[in-house]
Design a protein around this motif. Structure first.
Motif, PDB file in Angstrom:
ATOM      1  N   GLY A  74       0.811  -1.218   0.000  1.00  0.00           N
ATOM      2  CA  GLY A  74       0.000   0.000   0.000  1.00  0.00           C
ATOM      3  C   GLY A  74       0.838   1.259   0.000  1.00  0.00           C
ATOM      4  O   GLY A  74       0.354   2.324  -0.396  1.00  0.00           O
ATOM      5  N   MET A  75       2.087   1.169   0.416  1.00  0.00           N
ATOM      6  CA  MET A  75       2.947   2.348   0.400  1.00  0.00           C
ATOM      7  C   MET A  75       3.069   2.888  -1.023  1.00  0.00           C
ATOM      8  O   MET A  75       2.982   4.094  -1.254  1.00  0.00           O
ATOM      9  CB  MET A  75       4.342   1.993   0.942  1.00  0.00           C
ATOM     10  CG  MET A  75       5.176   3.224   1.274  1.00  0.00           C
ATOM     11  SD  MET A  75       6.956   2.914   1.575  1.00  0.00           S
ATOM     12  CE  MET A  75       6.975   1.416   2.492  1.00  0.00           C
ATOM     13  N   ASN A  76       3.250   1.990  -1.981  1.00  0.00           N
ATOM     14  CA  ASN A  76       3.453   2.392  -3.370  1.00  0.00           C
ATOM     15  C   ASN A  76       2.178   2.864  -4.040  1.00  0.00           C
ATOM     16  O   ASN A  76       2.222   3.673  -4.961  1.00  0.00           O
ATOM     17  CB  ASN A  76       4.037   1.204  -4.153  1.00  0.00           C
ATOM     18  CG  ASN A  76       4.568   1.583  -5.509  1.00  0.00           C
ATOM     19  OD1 ASN A  76       5.183   2.629  -5.682  1.00  0.00           O
ATOM     20  ND2 ASN A  76       4.346   0.731  -6.492  1.00  0.00           N
ATOM     21  N   GLN A  77       1.025   2.362  -3.592  1.00  0.00           N
ATOM     22  CA  GLN A  77      -0.234   2.593  -4.296  1.00  0.00           C
ATOM     23  C   GLN A  77      -1.182   3.564  -3.605  1.00  0.00           C
ATOM     24  O   GLN A  77      -2.110   4.077  -4.228  1.00  0.00           O
ATOM     25  CB  GLN A  77      -0.992   1.251  -4.467  1.00  0.00           C
ATOM     26  CG  GLN A  77      -0.136   0.104  -4.909  1.00  0.00           C
ATOM     27  CD  GLN A  77       0.392  -0.703  -3.724  1.00  0.00           C
ATOM     28  OE1 GLN A  77       0.956  -0.171  -2.795  1.00  0.00           O
ATOM     29  NE2 GLN A  77       0.193  -2.006  -3.773  1.00  0.00           N
ATOM     30  N   ASN A  78      -0.985   3.780  -2.305  1.00  0.00           N
ATOM     31  CA  ASN A  78      -1.917   4.611  -1.540  1.00  0.00           C
ATOM     32  C   ASN A  78      -1.273   5.864  -0.963  1.00  0.00           C
ATOM     33  O   ASN A  78      -1.953   6.888  -0.783  1.00  0.00           O
ATOM     34  CB  ASN A  78      -2.508   3.818  -0.361  1.00  0.00           C
ATOM     35  CG  ASN A  78      -3.144   2.522  -0.771  1.00  0.00           C
ATOM     36  OD1 ASN A  78      -3.530   2.342  -1.914  1.00  0.00           O
ATOM     37  ND2 ASN A  78      -3.244   1.594   0.160  1.00  0.00           N
ATOM     38  N   TYR A 222      -4.272   8.721   0.791  1.00  0.00           N
ATOM     39  CA  TYR A 222      -4.565   7.921   1.978  1.00  0.00           C
ATOM     40  C   TYR A 222      -3.426   8.062   2.970  1.00  0.00           C
ATOM     41  O   TYR A 222      -2.291   8.406   2.609  1.00  0.00           O
ATOM     42  CB  TYR A 222      -4.778   6.448   1.607  1.00  0.00           C
ATOM     43  CG  TYR A 222      -6.074   6.226   0.868  1.00  0.00           C
ATOM     44  CD1 TYR A 222      -7.230   5.844   1.532  1.00  0.00           C
ATOM     45  CD2 TYR A 222      -6.147   6.449  -0.508  1.00  0.00           C
ATOM     46  CE1 TYR A 222      -8.431   5.680   0.858  1.00  0.00           C
ATOM     47  CE2 TYR A 222      -7.338   6.293  -1.192  1.00  0.00           C
ATOM     48  CZ  TYR A 222      -8.481   5.903  -0.506  1.00  0.00           C
ATOM     49  OH  TYR A 222      -9.663   5.758  -1.181  1.00  0.00           O
ATOM     50  N   VAL A 223      -3.742   7.792   4.237  1.00  0.00           N
ATOM     51  CA  VAL A 223      -2.749   7.793   5.305  1.00  0.00           C
ATOM     52  C   VAL A 223      -2.859   6.477   6.059  1.00  0.00           C
ATOM     53  O   VAL A 223      -3.886   5.776   5.988  1.00  0.00           O
ATOM     54  CB  VAL A 223      -2.938   8.986   6.270  1.00  0.00           C
ATOM     55  CG1 VAL A 223      -2.709  10.296   5.547  1.00  0.00           C
ATOM     56  CG2 VAL A 223      -4.323   8.944   6.911  1.00  0.00           C
ATOM     57  N   HIS A 564      -0.863  -3.364  -7.468  1.00  0.00           N
ATOM     58  CA  HIS A 564       0.316  -3.186  -6.616  1.00  0.00           C
ATOM     59  C   HIS A 564       1.285  -2.167  -7.203  1.00  0.00           C
ATOM     60  O   HIS A 564       2.394  -2.018  -6.701  1.00  0.00           O
ATOM     61  CB  HIS A 564       1.020  -4.532  -6.400  1.00  0.00           C
ATOM     62  CG  HIS A 564       1.397  -5.254  -7.663  1.00  0.00           C
ATOM     63  ND1 HIS A 564       0.469  -5.869  -8.473  1.00  0.00           N
ATOM     64  CD2 HIS A 564       2.590  -5.459  -8.255  1.00  0.00           C
ATOM     65  CE1 HIS A 564       1.079  -6.417  -9.504  1.00  0.00           C
ATOM     66  NE2 HIS A 564       2.362  -6.184  -9.405  1.00  0.00           N
ATOM     67  N   TRP A 565       0.890  -1.458  -8.263  1.00  0.00           N
ATOM     68  CA  TRP A 565       1.743  -0.471  -8.899  1.00  0.00           C
ATOM     69  C   TRP A 565       1.337   0.942  -8.505  1.00  0.00           C
ATOM     70  O   TRP A 565       0.216   1.178  -8.057  1.00  0.00           O
ATOM     71  CB  TRP A 565       1.642  -0.604 -10.416  1.00  0.00           C
ATOM     72  CG  TRP A 565       2.369  -1.770 -10.983  1.00  0.00           C
ATOM     73  CD1 TRP A 565       2.858  -2.865 -10.320  1.00  0.00           C
ATOM     74  CD2 TRP A 565       2.681  -1.963 -12.360  1.00  0.00           C
ATOM     75  NE1 TRP A 565       3.459  -3.714 -11.198  1.00  0.00           N
ATOM     76  CE2 TRP A 565       3.370  -3.200 -12.455  1.00  0.00           C
ATOM     77  CE3 TRP A 565       2.452  -1.225 -13.514  1.00  0.00           C
ATOM     78  CZ2 TRP A 565       3.825  -3.688 -13.672  1.00  0.00           C
ATOM     79  CZ3 TRP A 565       2.910  -1.721 -14.726  1.00  0.00           C
ATOM     80  CH2 TRP A 565       3.595  -2.942 -14.796  1.00  0.00           C
ATOM     81  N   GLU A 566       2.247   1.884  -8.762  1.00  0.00           N
ATOM     82  CA  GLU A 566       1.950   3.283  -8.450  1.00  0.00           C
ATOM     83  C   GLU A 566       0.754   3.791  -9.242  1.00  0.00           C
ATOM     84  O   GLU A 566       0.034   4.696  -8.784  1.00  0.00           O
ATOM     85  CB  GLU A 566       3.162   4.158  -8.748  1.00  0.00           C
ATOM     86  CG  GLU A 566       3.513   4.243 -10.233  1.00  0.00           C
ATOM     87  CD  GLU A 566       4.720   5.120 -10.537  1.00  0.00           C
ATOM     88  OE1 GLU A 566       5.457   5.444  -9.589  1.00  0.00           O
ATOM     89  OE2 GLU A 566       4.922   5.463 -11.711  1.00  0.00           O
ATOM     90  N   LEU A 572      -7.696   4.566  -8.122  1.00  0.00           N
ATOM     91  CA  LEU A 572      -8.418   4.999  -6.926  1.00  0.00           C
ATOM     92  C   LEU A 572      -9.253   6.250  -7.188  1.00  0.00           C
ATOM     93  O   LEU A 572     -10.356   6.397  -6.644  1.00  0.00           O
ATOM     94  CB  LEU A 572      -7.436   5.264  -5.786  1.00  0.00           C
ATOM     95  CG  LEU A 572      -6.723   4.043  -5.208  1.00  0.00           C
ATOM     96  CD1 LEU A 572      -5.671   4.457  -4.190  1.00  0.00           C
ATOM     97  CD2 LEU A 572      -7.716   3.075  -4.577  1.00  0.00           C
ATOM     98  N   THR A 573      -8.758   7.139  -8.030  1.00  0.00           N
ATOM     99  CA  THR A 573      -9.508   8.363  -8.326  1.00  0.00           C
ATOM    100  C   THR A 573     -10.636   8.127  -9.326  1.00  0.00           C
ATOM    101  O   THR A 573     -11.483   9.007  -9.503  1.00  0.00           O
ATOM    102  CB  THR A 573      -8.580   9.464  -8.873  1.00  0.00           C
ATOM    103  OG1 THR A 573      -8.074   9.070 -10.156  1.00  0.00           O
ATOM    104  CG2 THR A 573      -7.430   9.741  -7.915  1.00  0.00           C
ATOM    105  N   GLN A 574     -10.641   6.954  -9.985  1.00  0.00           N
ATOM    106  CA  GLN A 574     -11.646   6.683 -11.017  1.00  0.00           C
ATOM    107  C   GLN A 574     -12.725   5.697 -10.576  1.00  0.00           C
ATOM    108  O   GLN A 574     -13.780   5.606 -11.221  1.00  0.00           O
ATOM    109  CB  GLN A 574     -10.952   6.127 -12.272  1.00  0.00           C
ATOM    110  CG  GLN A 574      -9.923   7.065 -12.888  1.00  0.00           C
ATOM    111  CD  GLN A 574     -10.518   8.383 -13.309  1.00  0.00           C
ATOM    112  OE1 GLN A 574     -11.540   8.434 -13.998  1.00  0.00           O
ATOM    113  NE2 GLN A 574      -9.885   9.477 -12.875  1.00  0.00           N
TER     114      GLN A 574
END
Length: 579
Positions: A74-78, A222-223, A564-566, A572-574
């Motif tokens: 999630g670090m890379n994607q969120n 996201y946090v 799992h990609w950036e 997420l925005t779509q």
């Protein structure tokens, strides 16, 4: 790429030569039951659930630049955001944190402009100073940090012209500088870190721990909410700069859960029972069975999505007998690649005889190189030829054991390591993901199943340049990582090939001089065979439309689909609520 990619089971047959056969795994030894949502107040219809199959022993490391750090939880994607993104579907380099870039006519100076209002999740402004700080940090600590080798190689200086404008002065012409480093050709790119939190820290050891919200600060939508080895939960930052400034829509999911589910069968059943929203079965038959069980599951497409990283067997060219190209070719001739396709993918997909994925932009280079590769025998299954080559090096077949024995009485063998999460059969040496990444990067292996040449998706140079001698570090020294893998992990060094890479790297994408240089370099690579290409990698993605719609599918291909990609930031925005 990652453990989320296709899982393989490998059996090493020894009958004078080696034959590597990979097959599907319907389950893995590790098990973890799906965890319950930590924030019970968030309804299922407002929650995005993306299971993973990697257990992370040290979950509180949020420094993406320490080699071996797992960022796909999630670090890379969120959380993290790149300056740009390369969109495979359009071929465009889209702005994210940055809105534009320009370059000097000689390609030695690049100017990047940030979008207005960029901000860290703690409310502090994200400015040019943060970008400059990050680049200078990578320069200073090269080659100890991820991406630092490329930054040291290419960036002579970087400066903030104002709080929105960064100017990069390069060591030489590089028409791909933004695409390679600031956009990323596959799963990730260089991302800025907050100067106000990192200044004075040693980035080689700085974990950037969560520390009750004082750390793990990034700029994404996201946090961190809660985390453990078995689950990472993220809550939406309703004050995210991207939505507040109108640059992007605010993502609809209020919470994202990423549980570890070690058993493949359990994870796929979660899709069928609407307990997860996106995942990928192992085979087409599994995909069809799941869709029959839950009609709300939508496949990416009938043939799956082709991953940009064909699978390979990387050999450490500093270790005998694999320092001998004749023995590398012998091992390649022993590989029945079509059986891999038939067993792993039930006949869907294709064998591979080089490092390129079968993408439209790459097809001219794939076609242009076939004569060279065929002449060299790369990709050919020929056990007789394998026997012949092995015996030409002084090995004799022992009638008792059925194994080859060398002139000094040593049995011919190969020790293949693989990340445990890919489900490779226990006949091979399985090691935990982080250890695999570290040992692979340090050259502490004999052979490894990986995606060593990954990276060329629109042109040939990026993936091929990963075999340049410039990446070679002494055994035991961490290598430079790109896209979850070390460049030239096998420590192959060829002066002529590397010089050709330097020439290609100075040419713009599409320059007519690229093709002849590519063919010259390919001929050297095919003759030396530093890696053994195996198969293309179809990914059978399934998207659950029970709670979320507008997924990136073949008929709605607004961006590449891996969760799992950036690029999943854009997904997420779509996404749109179904209920």
């Amino acid at each position: 790429m990652s453990a989320i990619k296709g899982r393989f089971k490998a059996v090493l047959f020894k009958a004078g030569v080696f034959a590597l056969v990979l097959g599907p795994v319907l389950g893995t030894p590790a098990n973890a039951a799906p965890t319950q949502a930590q924030a019970g107040q968030v309804a299922r219809k407002d929650t995005l659930i993306v299971p993973g199959n990697v257990n992370i022993p040290a979950p509180d490391i949020w420094n993406p630049y320490i080699p071996g750090t797992f960022i796909l939880q999630g670090m890379n994607q969120n959380l993290m955001e790149p300056l740009f993104m390369l969109n495979y579907e359009t071929g465009n380099i889209d702005g994210w944190l940055a809105e534009s870039y320009t370059n000097s006519p000689d390609m030695t100076q690049w100017t990047v402009k940030l979008r207005p209002g960029t901000e860290w999740s703690d409310g502090q402004p994200l400015t040019s100073d943060d970008v400059v700080f990050t680049i200078q940090m990578l320069q200073q600590y090269a080659p100890q940090l991820n991406w630092s080798g490329a930054v040291k190689q290419w960036v002579q200086s970087v400066q903030a012209l104002d709080d929105r404008t960064i100017q990069f002065t390069l060591t030489g012409p590089n028409p791909r500088f933004v695409m390679e480093n600031l956009a990323g050709t596959t799963s990730q790119a260089i991302v800025p870190v907050p100067k106000h939190l990192w200044q004075g820290q040693d980035p080689v050891t700085f974990k950037y721990s969560y520390n009750n919200g004082a750390g793990a600060i990034f700029s994404g939508p996201y946090v961190v909410d809660t985390f453990a080895s078995t689950e990472f939960d993220y809550k939406r930052n309703d004050n995210w700069w991207g939505a507040r400034t109108g640059a992007f829509p605010l993502p609809a999911p209020l919470e994202i859960r990423r549980p570890w589910v070690g058993d493949d069968g359990t994870r796929l059943q979660m899709l069928a029972s609407n307990d997860s929203d996106v995942d990928g079965p192992q085979t087409p038959s599994q995909l069809n069975a799941l869709v029959a069980q839950n009609p709300n599951l939508k496949p990416y497409g009938p043939q799956g999505w082709v991953d940009p990283c064909p699978r390979m067997l990387t050999l450490n060219t500093t270790i005998a007998p694999w320092d001998n190209k004749v023995m590398r070719h012998a091992l390649s001739y022993a590989m029945d690649r079509q059986q891999i396709v038939n067993v792993v993918n039930e006949g869907v997909g294709a064998t591979s005889n080089f490092i390129f994925p079968t993408y439209k932009a790459m097809q001219p280079y794939i076609d242009g190189g076939q004569e060279v590769l065929t002449t060299a025998g790369v990709g050919e299954f020929n056990p007789d030829k394998a026997h012949q080559l092995i015996e030409s090096q002084g090995y004799k077949l022992d009638s008792g054991s059925g194994h080859y024995v060398g002139p000094e009485g040593t049995t011919l063998s190969v020790d293949i390591v693989a990340p445990q999460t890919v489900g490779v059969d226990a006949n091979l040496r399985l090691i935990e993901w982080g250890i695999f990444r570290d040992q692979n990067g340090r050259g502490q292996f004999q052979a490894a199943t990986d995606w060593d040449g990954c990276g060329s998706v629109v042109e040939p140079w990026f993936g091929m340049n990963r075999y340049s001698k410039s990446w070679v570090n002494p055994i035991g020294t961490a290598g430079t990582e790109y896209v979850d893998n070390t460049s030239n992990a096998g420590r192959w060094s060829n002066d002529q090939y590397s010089a050709l890479m330097d020439q290609m790297g100075n040419l713009a994408i599409g320059d007519p001089q690229v093709m002849p240089l590519y063919k010259q370099a390919l001929a050297i690579w095919a003759d030396e065979l530093p890696d053994i290409p195996l198969v293309q990698t179809p990914s059978y993605l399934l998207f659950n439309q029970t709670y979320w719609t507008n997924w990136p599918t073949q008929d709605n291909d607004y961006v590449q689909p891996p969760a799992h990609w950036e690029h999943f930031l854009k997904v997420l925005t779509q996404l749109k609520p179904a209920q």
